[in-house]
Write a protein that holds these residues in place. Structure first.
Motif, mmCIF file in Angstrom:
data_model
loop_
_atom_site.group_PDB
_atom_site.id
_atom_site.type_symbol
_atom_site.label_atom_id
_atom_site.label_comp_id
_atom_site.label_asym_id
_atom_site.label_seq_id
_atom_site.Cartn_x
_atom_site.Cartn_y
_atom_site.Cartn_z
ATOM 1 N N VAL A 55 0.839 -1.210 0.000
ATOM 2 C CA VAL A 55 0.000 0.000 0.000
ATOM 3 C C VAL A 55 0.871 1.256 0.000
ATOM 4 O O VAL A 55 0.603 2.219 -0.725
ATOM 5 C CB VAL A 55 -0.953 -0.012 1.218
ATOM 6 C CG1 VAL A 55 -1.642 1.342 1.390
ATOM 7 C CG2 VAL A 55 -1.996 -1.118 1.054
ATOM 8 N N MET A 56 1.955 1.232 0.761
ATOM 9 C CA MET A 56 2.835 2.406 0.797
ATOM 10 C C MET A 56 3.495 2.642 -0.562
ATOM 11 O O MET A 56 3.638 3.780 -1.019
ATOM 12 C CB MET A 56 3.880 2.240 1.906
ATOM 13 C CG MET A 56 3.279 2.404 3.304
ATOM 14 S SD MET A 56 4.471 2.044 4.625
ATOM 15 C CE MET A 56 5.576 3.443 4.485
ATOM 16 N N ALA A 57 3.873 1.560 -1.218
ATOM 17 C CA ALA A 57 4.481 1.695 -2.550
ATOM 18 C C ALA A 57 3.460 2.240 -3.547
ATOM 19 O O ALA A 57 3.773 3.100 -4.381
ATOM 20 C CB ALA A 57 5.016 0.343 -3.018
ATOM 21 N N ALA A 58 2.216 1.749 -3.447
ATOM 22 C CA ALA A 58 1.158 2.235 -4.350
ATOM 23 C C ALA A 58 0.889 3.711 -4.112
ATOM 24 O O ALA A 58 0.694 4.492 -5.046
ATOM 25 C CB ALA A 58 -0.124 1.421 -4.140
ATOM 26 N N ARG A 59 0.912 4.101 -2.819
ATOM 27 C CA ARG A 59 0.662 5.500 -2.496
ATOM 28 C C ARG A 59 1.760 6.400 -3.069
ATOM 29 O O ARG A 59 1.501 7.516 -3.500
ATOM 30 C CB ARG A 59 0.516 5.671 -0.986
ATOM 31 C CG ARG A 59 -0.775 6.429 -0.645
ATOM 32 C CD ARG A 59 -0.886 6.748 0.817
ATOM 33 N NE ARG A 59 -1.448 5.637 1.567
ATOM 34 C CZ ARG A 59 -0.887 5.067 2.621
ATOM 35 N NH1 ARG A 59 0.303 5.481 3.048
ATOM 36 N NH2 ARG A 59 -1.492 4.095 3.248
ATOM 37 N N ALA A 60 2.984 5.889 -3.076
ATOM 38 C CA ALA A 60 4.098 6.670 -3.633
ATOM 39 C C ALA A 60 3.850 6.963 -5.117
ATOM 40 O O ALA A 60 4.152 8.049 -5.605
ATOM 41 C CB ALA A 60 5.410 5.907 -3.449
ATOM 42 N N VAL A 61 3.269 5.991 -5.823
ATOM 43 C CA VAL A 61 2.963 6.211 -7.248
ATOM 44 C C VAL A 61 1.807 7.196 -7.389
ATOM 45 O O VAL A 61 1.837 8.107 -8.221
ATOM 46 C CB VAL A 61 2.648 4.881 -7.956
ATOM 47 C CG1 VAL A 61 2.170 5.112 -9.389
ATOM 48 C CG2 VAL A 61 3.872 3.977 -7.964
ATOM 49 N N ARG A 62 0.815 7.047 -6.548
ATOM 50 C CA ARG A 62 -0.320 7.955 -6.594
ATOM 51 C C ARG A 62 0.120 9.408 -6.376
ATOM 52 O O ARG A 62 -0.346 10.319 -7.041
ATOM 53 C CB ARG A 62 -1.308 7.563 -5.494
ATOM 54 C CG ARG A 62 -2.471 8.494 -5.437
ATOM 55 C CD ARG A 62 -3.259 8.354 -4.145
ATOM 56 N NE ARG A 62 -4.613 8.811 -4.375
ATOM 57 C CZ ARG A 62 -5.698 8.281 -3.849
ATOM 58 N NH1 ARG A 62 -5.604 7.269 -3.046
ATOM 59 N NH2 ARG A 62 -6.866 8.774 -4.130
ATOM 60 N N GLN A 63 1.035 9.565 -5.419
ATOM 61 C CA GLN A 63 1.497 10.931 -5.083
ATOM 62 C C GLN A 63 2.653 11.391 -5.957
ATOM 63 O O GLN A 63 3.338 12.349 -5.633
ATOM 64 C CB GLN A 63 1.869 10.962 -3.596
ATOM 65 C CG GLN A 63 0.652 10.810 -2.705
ATOM 66 C CD GLN A 63 0.997 10.360 -1.295
ATOM 67 O OE1 GLN A 63 2.150 10.034 -0.999
ATOM 68 N NE2 GLN A 63 -0.003 10.323 -0.423
ATOM 69 N N LEU A 113 -6.301 -0.079 -8.756
ATOM 70 C CA LEU A 113 -7.625 0.491 -9.024
ATOM 71 C C LEU A 113 -7.961 1.608 -8.046
ATOM 72 O O LEU A 113 -8.388 2.688 -8.446
ATOM 73 C CB LEU A 113 -8.646 -0.640 -8.876
ATOM 74 C CG LEU A 113 -9.916 -0.566 -9.677
ATOM 75 C CD1 LEU A 113 -9.606 -0.470 -11.154
ATOM 76 C CD2 LEU A 113 -10.753 -1.821 -9.412
ATOM 77 N N LEU A 114 -7.759 1.341 -6.741
ATOM 78 C CA LEU A 114 -8.234 2.271 -5.721
ATOM 79 C C LEU A 114 -7.187 3.305 -5.326
ATOM 80 O O LEU A 114 -7.523 4.420 -4.960
ATOM 81 C CB LEU A 114 -8.703 1.486 -4.482
ATOM 82 C CG LEU A 114 -9.794 0.436 -4.759
ATOM 83 C CD1 LEU A 114 -10.108 -0.352 -3.500
ATOM 84 C CD2 LEU A 114 -11.053 1.100 -5.302
ATOM 85 N N LEU A 115 -5.926 2.954 -5.394
ATOM 86 C CA LEU A 115 -4.901 3.916 -4.965
ATOM 87 C C LEU A 115 -4.294 4.653 -6.154
ATOM 88 O O LEU A 115 -4.230 5.872 -6.172
ATOM 89 C CB LEU A 115 -3.819 3.209 -4.143
ATOM 90 C CG LEU A 115 -4.326 2.521 -2.858
ATOM 91 C CD1 LEU A 115 -3.217 1.759 -2.159
ATOM 92 C CD2 LEU A 115 -4.931 3.557 -1.912
ATOM 93 N N VAL A 116 -3.836 3.909 -7.146
ATOM 94 C CA VAL A 116 -3.254 4.582 -8.317
ATOM 95 C C VAL A 116 -4.372 5.237 -9.146
ATOM 96 O O VAL A 116 -4.224 6.367 -9.601
ATOM 97 C CB VAL A 116 -2.438 3.578 -9.163
ATOM 98 C CG1 VAL A 116 -1.884 4.247 -10.413
ATOM 99 C CG2 VAL A 116 -1.308 2.977 -8.333
#
Lengths: 337, 337
Positions: free
Chosen positions: A81-89, A109-112
């Motif tokens: 989840v933290m890695a996905a959030r890094a991509v989102r941000q 789907l939900l984070l990126v």
């Protein structure tokens, strides 16, 4: 610099093989930067210090049997989840994990986040074939969407087609629809509708129906299907290969001295054969249709597979295909059934 | 006497291999009588005269690419339709063909007729596995119904279960539902509903979901799925096996002298392996849910496969399983969703 966010704790052999793959990739590719998420105490001794490597501590791990959506909601401090959030941000360009497939799909789907006008992102593995002309097959969707509509299959075809052109440099990818017969009239309700949409789509080279017996023969570059069927096909391919190779070994060891000696003599040929169908060389499966590159390495990935998934992440980013998808679907009229 | 109506003109190598198989079966089984439908001029020189063999002349042939329902309506004097009519009119007990699968399914459905309360008959091939404990897998439905409802999958399970008990003498067949994950919550809408029905069905030993990677490992005796997925799995199995064996041959011939010698030494072991996965030994696929035994031999059947399909026809008839189905479904309350 290409920034790759890597889930250091996902997969059967994590964090060890992940770190090995990262070490090798950082040496080989001087234009990448890795954000490695995971248990700092476990990871630190496994990686070689590098100024392009940042270890970011995560307290939780999403396990293989965690329920995907619940896991990404509840385990917000997990490496994935933290890695996905890094991509989102926009702190990283690509997300890579060998962990829980469902959770990675949900993260994508939900984070990126989905690309506008894409209803359902699809998961696309790259499979080795027996063909020299077409050594790779893109299978889409291989399991992100158990229930699909024809419009989803249409979008899968557009996405996979652009990927094949930009990332794999295939000038005019041949696209086939997986069906239970070659004739246009064949199929279930879904494949009949999808056939109609695909045959009217001028932006792809649609060759019609393909049967799943033809997937490894190089008839098409891209095979389109719903995620339930795609998953069944992918797992049948993997299972059959595994069973045949293991039975072959069994036969060679149990058919007398002659076969044993023969087995030793053909060892190199067999290793070549295994190499030919080794999907760790092709990279991971990519989730197409989200606003970032999300790559799923096989749960049983070895160092080689992780390294190749990082290589793939780099090429995907360089190709700017994700931006192209986003632009394509946001600006164009939505595809409708 | 067991009367078997055989389509002499169906399949890639008809009528030759059909006649060879019939010759052998008539010699081996003294309790069978064969009604062989086909071109009398072509067939007569190929069969050995036998008082238990009747050749019935047919003027037409249903080709592999004929549209099934139209073909059986228009080609009423074809070998397949005439053979089906013989079963319908109780002149024969079993219908056997290696011809056009769709047309044979339509013949079963429209000419032989559905069993009361069975909504959709299913096609069930018998596949060799790598397991010594469970050397055969029944896959149902492998392609008769591209679109299925959960109730169809439920009925497939009942039919396949009785077949496994009566014909294959498996005391308590293990039944699995093909799905994209092991957990009960997995699947598409259809498989989730089917899971519910199957898990409440006391008359079968339902072991839950199986993934298609496990089909050849002997985890279950019976794998239930819809005809679209089943067909994709069946063709993937066939295609993968074929590709691996052909690539193996290629590697052995092109990896130098050592591999060539090795190849000669392991020839027997490889033949054993091929034998193990040779589906011509298992017999044909059976259409379950119609008021007669309808057996589909592979289009590329050789003499051995035809012989084994006749052997299977004989066992199916002796087991009285079709009568049991009919009674079971006609007398019992219809299964509802």
């Amino acid at each position: 610099m290409i920034k790759i966010a890597i889930d250091g704790m996902g997969g059967d052999n994590a964090p060890y093989v992940i770190c090995q793959g990262v070490n090798r990739a950082l040496k080989e590719f001087t234009d990448i930067e890795v954000l490695l998420f995971g248990d700092k105490d476990q990871i630190t001794p496994l990686v070689e210090p590098n100024e392009r490597l940042t270890i970011i501590h995560s307290e939780e791990v999403i396990e293989g049997d965690d329920e995907p959506v619940r896991a990404i909601r509840r385990k917000s401090k997990s490496s994935m989840v933290m890695a996905a959030r890094a991509v989102r941000q926009k702190e990283a360009d690509v997300l890579l994990s060998a962990g829980n497939t469902g959770a990675l799909l949900a993260s994508g789907l939900l984070l990126v986040g989905r690309i506008k006008h894409i209803d359902r992102p699809g998961l696309m593995p790259i499979l080795p074939t027996a063909s020299t002309e077409r050594p790779q097959l893109l299978l889409m969707d291989a399991g992100a969407n158990a229930d699909c509509k024809a419009i989803n299959l249409h979008q899968f075809a557009i996405l996979a087609n652009l990927y094949a052109k930009r990332v794999l440099n295939i000038a005019q990818p041949k696209v086939g629809l997986i069906n239970n017969g070659a004739e246009a009239s064949k199929g279930n309700e879904l494949s009949k509708k999808a056939y109609e949409l695909l045959s009217q789509e001028k932006r792809i080279d649609f060759v019609g129906n393909v049967e799943s017996s033809e997937l490894l023969t190089g008839r098409v570059d891209i095979a389109i299907t719903d995620g339930f069927t795609g998953n069944a096909i992918l797992k049948t391919l993997e299972g059959t290969g595994k069973v045949i190779f293991s039975q072959m070994k069994h036969q060679l060891l149990n058919s007398g001295v002659k076969a044993k000696i023969g087995g030793l003599l053909i060892k190199d040929a067999l290793l070549n054969l295994r190499d030919q169908f080794d999907d760790s060389k092709a990279g991971g499966a990519i989730l197409l249709g989200v606003k970032g590159a999300v790559i799923k390495a096989h749960g049983s990935s070895n160092e080689e597979a992780i390294f190749n998934a990082i290589r793939q992440a780099r090429i995907v980013h360089q190709s700017r295909v994700i931006e192209e998808f986003t632009q394509y679907f946001e600006e164009s009229t939505p595809i409708n059934e």
